[in-house]
Enzyme design. Structure first.
Site, PDB file in Angstrom:
ATOM      1  N   ASP A 168      18.927  45.335  85.635  1.00  0.00           N
ATOM      2  CA  ASP A 168      19.781  44.167  85.383  1.00  0.00           C
ATOM      3  C   ASP A 168      19.170  43.369  84.234  1.00  0.00           C
ATOM      4  O   ASP A 168      18.043  43.641  83.811  1.00  0.00           O
ATOM      5  CB  ASP A 168      19.984  43.313  86.644  1.00  0.00           C
ATOM      6  CG  ASP A 168      18.680  42.788  87.208  1.00  0.00           C
ATOM      7  OD1 ASP A 168      17.697  42.692  86.458  1.00  0.00           O
ATOM      8  OD2 ASP A 168      18.647  42.468  88.404  1.00  0.00           O
ATOM      9  N   LYS A 191      24.695  43.965  85.212  1.00  0.00           N
ATOM     10  CA  LYS A 191      25.383  43.924  86.510  1.00  0.00           C
ATOM     11  C   LYS A 191      26.001  42.555  86.747  1.00  0.00           C
ATOM     12  O   LYS A 191      25.498  41.538  86.287  1.00  0.00           O
ATOM     13  CB  LYS A 191      24.422  44.312  87.637  1.00  0.00           C
ATOM     14  CG  LYS A 191      23.658  43.194  88.291  1.00  0.00           C
ATOM     15  CD  LYS A 191      22.756  43.673  89.406  1.00  0.00           C
ATOM     16  CE  LYS A 191      21.726  42.576  89.713  1.00  0.00           C
ATOM     17  NZ  LYS A 191      20.654  42.969  90.579  1.00  0.00           N
TER      18      LYS A 191
HETATM   19  C1  R5P Z   1      17.393  40.845  90.932  1.00  0.00           C
HETATM   20  O1  R5P Z   1      17.370  39.934  90.183  1.00  0.00           O
HETATM   21  C2  R5P Z   1      16.179  41.634  91.372  1.00  0.00           C
HETATM   22  O2  R5P Z   1      15.288  41.893  90.343  1.00  0.00           O
HETATM   23  C3  R5P Z   1      16.610  42.905  92.035  1.00  0.00           C
HETATM   24  O3  R5P Z   1      17.266  43.733  91.104  1.00  0.00           O
HETATM   25  C4  R5P Z   1      17.553  42.632  93.167  1.00  0.00           C
HETATM   26  O4  R5P Z   1      17.181  41.485  93.868  1.00  0.00           O
HETATM   27  C5  R5P Z   1      17.606  43.798  94.100  1.00  0.00           C
HETATM   28  O5  R5P Z   1      18.497  43.485  95.126  1.00  0.00           O
HETATM   29  P1  R5P Z   1      19.300  44.632  95.877  1.00  0.00           P
HETATM   30  O6  R5P Z   1      18.311  45.757  96.099  1.00  0.00           O
HETATM   31  O7  R5P Z   1      19.750  43.981  97.161  1.00  0.00           O
HETATM   32  O8  R5P Z   1      20.438  45.025  95.009  1.00  0.00           O
END
Ligand code: R5P
Length: 312
Positions: A168, A191
């Site tokens: 992201d 994303k």
């Molecule tokens: C977001 O900013 C973080 O770096 C992670 O990409 C995110 O928190 C991951 O969350 P999940 O595994 O629930 O998609």
């Protein structure tokens, strides 16, 4: 120089024991009295008077882990410890690092205030969700970097046509640093979330056709971001997709999401304990790195010597 004692919060004992072994010292004795309503009271069973104490506790869920750390700090302060270091391999609540909408807390700032008020003199952690959280503290802060652990692992894979990906936009800086260490290019997955933990749409900025993609992130929670990014990268022509995430939060359906994803493997650090139920997850220990950092912090030696040096 005051002598050192290491203590562990209950749920981080598995890691603290390994750190203590690398450090060459046994963990200090501690017990926790529990009341029938769930209230608890940690007690150091040996003197800390005049000592430098390193209190090792990752603050993953439940919040009792964080609160236990606060009580340990308070207990050491009241028992006349000379210098108290909160060693927090995974720093929880770091996703709340700014007020990005009305009527929300800045959780990470509140955590910083509580640690300092309890009596911490120094903080040591690894791969904060946002590095700026260091600024919420007015005490020394050692911020370790998992590239020390992950970069040698990635190099050992000897992947030709390697490219790094940020899953992201928030991970762009991290991905760029890895790309520099590995002498590769990097791409960004863009994303869009409708609500926390749910990814609505994703596109890639950059070309991954014919490439072995390595995604870098600070944490994986439900695994939705990585599973979706991996699928999208494959659809865009990637030969293989792997992910390296420092902190395995792994809540909800995370294990199932990873197992069912197109990811070749997910490599994490043991800042949070993992289950053995997913064949794609490998966990690498941070114990030796933390033991070295604790020694260097105590002996007033460089912490940045524990970072991968890059010439670019
Ligand atoms: C977001 O900013 C973080 O770096 C992670 O990409 C995110 O928190 C991951 O969350 P999940 O595994 O629930 O998609």
């Amino acid at each position: 120089m005051p002598s050192v004692k290491l203590f562990a919060g209950e749920k981080s004992t598995y890691l603290a024991e390994e750190i203590a072994e690398y450090y060459g010292r046994r963990l200090g004795k501690m017990t926790t009295k529990r009341f029938s309503d769930g209230e608890f009271q940690p007690e150091m069973k040996e003197s800390v008077r005049g000592k430098t104490v390193f209190l090792i506790q990752s603050t993953f869920t439940p919040t009792d882990n964080f609160f236990e750390l606060l009580l340990m700090i308070d207990a050491c302060k009241r028992a006349s410890a000379d210098y108290i270091v909160a060693v927090i391999p995974y720093f929880g609540f770091a996703r709340q690092d700014r007020k990005d909408k009305p009527r929300v807390a800045i959780g990470a700032k509140l955590i910083a205030n509580m640690l300092t008020t309890a009596g911490a003199n120094r903080i040591m952690t690894m791969d904060l969700h946002a590095a700026q959280i260091q600024g919420f503290f007015d005490i020394p802060f050692d911020h370790l970097d998992s590239s020390y652990i992950f970069v040698p692992y990635i190099k050992r894979l000897k992947l030709k046509d390697l490219i790094i990906a940020a899953p992201d936009v928030g991970s762009t800086h991290r991905a760029r640093v890895y790309a520099m260490h590995l002498g590769t290019d990097f791409v960004i997955c863009d994303k869009y979330r409708k609500k926390a933990n749910e990814v609505a749409e994703m596109t890639v900025i950059g070309d991954v056709k014919g490439k072995h993609v390595v995604m870098i992130d600070d944490l994986i929670d439900t695994g939705n971001t990585l599973a979706k990014a991996a699928k999208m990268l494959k659809e865009n022509g990637a030969k293989s997709v792997r992910a390296f995430c420092t902190h395995p939060v792994l809540s909800g359906d995370a294990y199932k999401n990873i197992e069912n994803s197109v990811l070749e493997e997910l490599v994490v650090c043991n800042t949070i304990p993992t289950k053995d139920s997913c064949s794609k997850i490998r966990s690498i220990s941070v114990a030796q790195l933390f033991a070295k950092a604790i020694r260097n912090a105590h002996e007033h030696e460089s912490i940045s010597s524990l970072f991968i040096q890059t010439t670019k």
